[in-house]
Design a protein around this motif. Structure first.
Motif, PDB file in Angstrom:
ATOM      1  N   ALA A  16      40.351  41.717  34.140  1.00  0.00           N
ATOM      2  CA  ALA A  16      41.555  41.212  34.804  1.00  0.00           C
ATOM      3  C   ALA A  16      42.233  42.299  35.621  1.00  0.00           C
ATOM      4  N   VAL A  17      42.364  43.495  35.036  1.00  0.00           N
ATOM      5  CA  VAL A  17      42.981  44.607  35.769  1.00  0.00           C
ATOM      6  C   VAL A  17      42.101  45.012  36.950  1.00  0.00           C
ATOM      7  N   PHE A  18      40.789  45.022  36.757  1.00  0.00           N
ATOM      8  CA  PHE A  18      39.871  45.383  37.836  1.00  0.00           C
ATOM      9  C   PHE A  18      39.998  44.413  39.011  1.00  0.00           C
TER      10      PHE A  18
ATOM     11  N   TYR B 191      40.406  33.896  47.210  1.00  0.00           N
ATOM     12  CA  TYR B 191      39.857  34.493  45.994  1.00  0.00           C
ATOM     13  C   TYR B 191      40.693  34.103  44.761  1.00  0.00           C
ATOM     14  N   GLN B 192      42.016  34.088  44.905  1.00  0.00           N
ATOM     15  CA  GLN B 192      42.860  33.716  43.785  1.00  0.00           C
ATOM     16  C   GLN B 192      42.605  32.277  43.355  1.00  0.00           C
ATOM     17  N   THR B 193      42.506  31.383  44.345  1.00  0.00           N
ATOM     18  CA  THR B 193      42.237  29.977  44.028  1.00  0.00           C
ATOM     19  C   THR B 193      40.885  29.826  43.349  1.00  0.00           C
ATOM     20  N   SER B 194      39.882  30.543  43.836  1.00  0.00           N
ATOM     21  CA  SER B 194      38.545  30.467  43.242  1.00  0.00           C
ATOM     22  C   SER B 194      38.548  30.971  41.806  1.00  0.00           C
ATOM     23  N   MET B 195      39.294  32.046  41.540  1.00  0.00           N
ATOM     24  CA  MET B 195      39.319  32.601  40.192  1.00  0.00           C
ATOM     25  C   MET B 195      40.164  31.759  39.241  1.00  0.00           C
ATOM     26  N   LEU B 196      41.188  31.081  39.767  1.00  0.00           N
ATOM     27  CA  LEU B 196      42.056  30.266  38.920  1.00  0.00           C
ATOM     28  C   LEU B 196      41.432  28.922  38.565  1.00  0.00           C
ATOM     29  N   PHE B 197      40.505  28.444  39.388  1.00  0.00           N
ATOM     30  CA  PHE B 197      39.948  27.111  39.194  1.00  0.00           C
ATOM     31  C   PHE B 197      39.362  26.903  37.792  1.00  0.00           C
ATOM     32  N   PRO B 198      38.561  27.849  37.247  1.00  0.00           N
ATOM     33  CA  PRO B 198      38.015  27.625  35.894  1.00  0.00           C
ATOM     34  C   PRO B 198      39.090  27.475  34.825  1.00  0.00           C
ATOM     35  N   TYR B 199      40.249  28.121  35.022  1.00  0.00           N
ATOM     36  CA  TYR B 199      41.311  28.071  34.015  1.00  0.00           C
ATOM     37  C   TYR B 199      41.806  26.649  33.778  1.00  0.00           C
ATOM     38  N   PHE B 200      41.748  25.806  34.805  1.00  0.00           N
ATOM     39  CA  PHE B 200      42.259  24.442  34.701  1.00  0.00           C
ATOM     40  C   PHE B 200      41.180  23.425  34.336  1.00  0.00           C
ATOM     41  N   LEU B 201      39.960  23.888  34.144  1.00  0.00           N
ATOM     42  CA  LEU B 201      38.887  22.988  33.737  1.00  0.00           C
ATOM     43  C   LEU B 201      38.909  22.802  32.223  1.00  0.00           C
ATOM     44  N   SER B 202      38.637  21.582  31.783  1.00  0.00           N
ATOM     45  CA  SER B 202      38.533  21.310  30.352  1.00  0.00           C
ATOM     46  C   SER B 202      37.218  21.848  29.814  1.00  0.00           C
TER      47      SER B 202
ATOM     48  N   ILE C  72      35.699  34.803  28.940  1.00  0.00           N
ATOM     49  CA  ILE C  72      36.286  35.705  29.930  1.00  0.00           C
ATOM     50  C   ILE C  72      36.325  35.043  31.297  1.00  0.00           C
ATOM     51  N   TRP C  73      35.252  34.355  31.669  1.00  0.00           N
ATOM     52  CA  TRP C  73      35.178  33.669  32.970  1.00  0.00           C
ATOM     53  C   TRP C  73      36.317  32.659  33.137  1.00  0.00           C
ATOM     54  N   LYS C  74      36.662  31.975  32.075  1.00  0.00           N
ATOM     55  CA  LYS C  74      37.693  30.939  32.174  1.00  0.00           C
ATOM     56  C   LYS C  74      39.100  31.524  32.283  1.00  0.00           C
ATOM     57  N   GLY C  75      39.346  32.632  31.608  1.00  0.00           N
ATOM     58  CA  GLY C  75      40.712  33.154  31.566  1.00  0.00           C
ATOM     59  C   GLY C  75      41.006  34.340  32.447  1.00  0.00           C
TER      60      GLY C  75
ATOM     61  N   GLY D 181      40.791  34.837  35.657  1.00  0.00           N
ATOM     62  CA  GLY D 181      41.506  34.555  36.899  1.00  0.00           C
ATOM     63  C   GLY D 181      43.003  34.455  36.690  1.00  0.00           C
ATOM     64  N   TYR D 182      43.408  33.767  35.626  1.00  0.00           N
ATOM     65  CA  TYR D 182      44.831  33.614  35.327  1.00  0.00           C
ATOM     66  C   TYR D 182      45.469  34.970  35.020  1.00  0.00           C
ATOM     67  N   ASN D 183      44.810  35.764  34.175  1.00  0.00           N
ATOM     68  CA  ASN D 183      45.362  37.071  33.811  1.00  0.00           C
ATOM     69  C   ASN D 183      45.390  38.027  35.005  1.00  0.00           C
ATOM     70  N   SER D 184      44.381  37.939  35.872  1.00  0.00           N
ATOM     71  CA  SER D 184      44.348  38.834  37.028  1.00  0.00           C
ATOM     72  C   SER D 184      45.501  38.541  37.987  1.00  0.00           C
ATOM     73  N   VAL D 185      45.897  37.286  38.100  1.00  0.00           N
ATOM     74  CA  VAL D 185      47.033  36.935  38.956  1.00  0.00           C
ATOM     75  C   VAL D 185      48.318  37.563  38.426  1.00  0.00           C
ATOM     76  N   ILE D 186      48.462  37.582  37.102  1.00  0.00           N
ATOM     77  CA  ILE D 186      49.644  38.209  36.495  1.00  0.00           C
ATOM     78  C   ILE D 186      49.685  39.703  36.819  1.00  0.00           C
ATOM     79  N   TYR D 187      48.562  40.372  36.651  1.00  0.00           N
ATOM     80  CA  TYR D 187      48.509  41.805  36.950  1.00  0.00           C
ATOM     81  C   TYR D 187      48.652  42.065  38.451  1.00  0.00           C
ATOM     82  N   PHE D 188      48.121  41.181  39.260  1.00  0.00           N
ATOM     83  CA  PHE D 188      48.245  41.327  40.716  1.00  0.00           C
ATOM     84  C   PHE D 188      49.710  41.245  41.138  1.00  0.00           C
ATOM     85  N   ALA D 189      50.458  40.321  40.545  1.00  0.00           N
ATOM     86  CA  ALA D 189      51.878  40.206  40.860  1.00  0.00           C
ATOM     87  C   ALA D 189      52.630  41.472  40.467  1.00  0.00           C
TER      88      ALA D 189
END
Length: 306
Positions: free
Chosen positions: A93-95, A112-123, A172-175, A177-185
């Motif tokens: 996530a930090v990387f 890139y953010q949208t692509s990484m966040l997409f798995p987070y919202f999948l069931s 890791i793949w699923k989560g 993207g969400y964590n990386s957005v937090i660190y990016f902000a």
């Protein structure tokens, strides 16, 4: 106090729905933990009458949980998987956040953010079908590739050795993207003067990341790590139940506390035992949060002295 409450009434009304939700679904159900100390049986009078009429058994439900042969197995799996998710998830996530911060195209950052966040919202149910399409013993993509290059087909849902890696990668793949957005902000909030001064002194990009970006992220990393440690005895039920399709052959590497509680409740109907397992998770998680918070505070105090 009343004057302060009236002055901030708008904020209090904004927080009211969340407070009501917290009380109804977190604080009131705490009283249900009494089930863990009873031999609970339903009666015609409803839950409260059943609770009153069910005999006390003390710690017998906990003894049953810890005396079973599965106690060590499910505890080991739960802790080790969560440690892997915390450590590797933090690194990736930090990387990714640092990589995104170095991009200059805002359009590409959004893509890139949208692509990484997409798995987070999948069931996990949907993801399990994708995984089955890859690992199906009959027509799976992986077996098709193996046979194409002269290899032998693998019955993935009967081979334990592959699943720790598969589950960690998917978690890791699923989560991430969400964590990386937090660190990016958080990186975007770092004062640009630090980087300008470093460039004037001739610091390379890696030196800027090592001496500016990562130290500025440490408070956020500490907070998120403490929250993650609090859930180290809780596993993602969907990941460990849906992805391996509850295969009995994979029990030793896919069974965790959450799936054990669910399987125990569906097979035996023993609510007392499952309530004891859930209470065990919560108490240990609370202790770990307090302990992790104490360690981080001591570390911050010692760092401040130096």
């Amino acid at each position: 106090m009343l004057r302060n409450l009236w002055r901030n009434k708008a904020f209090l009304f904004m927080a009211l729905p969340g407070t009501i939700w917290l009380i109804l679904f977190f604080y009131i159900p705490v009283f249900g933990n009494i089930v863990a100390f009873k031999n609970f049986h339903y009666s015609s009078g409803g839950f409260f009458q059943s609770l009153r009429e069910s005999p006390w058994v003390g710690l017998d439900n906990f003894k049953f949980l810890f005396s079973s042969n599965n106690a060590y197995l499910i505890t080991r799996n739960t802790v080790l998987y969560n440690v892997a998710f915390i450590v590797l998830g933090l690194i990736f996530a930090v990387f990714l956040a640092i990589v995104l911060s170095e991009l200059r195209s805002k359009r590409m950052i959004k893509i890139y953010q949208t692509s990484m966040l997409f798995p987070y919202f999948l069931s996990w149910v949907i993801i399990s079908y994708f995984v089955f399409a890859f690992l199906s013993p009959d027509k799976g993509l992986m077996n098709s590739i193996l046979t194409l290059f002269g290899g032998e087909e693998i019955n993935w849902y009967n081979e334990q050795k592959y699943w720790p890696v598969i589950l960690i990668i998917l978690g890791i793949w699923k989560g991430v993207g969400y964590n990386s957005v937090i660190y990016f902000a958080s990186i975007m909030g770092i004062n640009s003067d630090y980087y300008e001064a470093a460039m004037v002194d001739g610091a390379s990009k890696w030196q800027q990341i090592k001496n500016i970006t990562i130290p500025q992220l440490i408070p956020l990393i500490s907070i998120l790590s403490i929250l993650s440690v609090g859930n180290i005895f809780r596993a993602d039920f969907g990941l460990f139940y849906q992805i391996p399709r509850n295969s009995g052959a994979l029990y030793e590497v896919t069974s965790v506390l959450d799936t054990y509680i669910y399987n125990g409740l569906t097979s035996t109907g023993d609510i007392g035992m499952t309530a004891a397992a859930g209470l065990y998770q919560s108490v240990v998680g609370c202790i770990l949060v307090v302990l992790a918070n104490f360690i981080v505070r001591k570390f911050d105090e010692e760092s401040a002295l130096f």
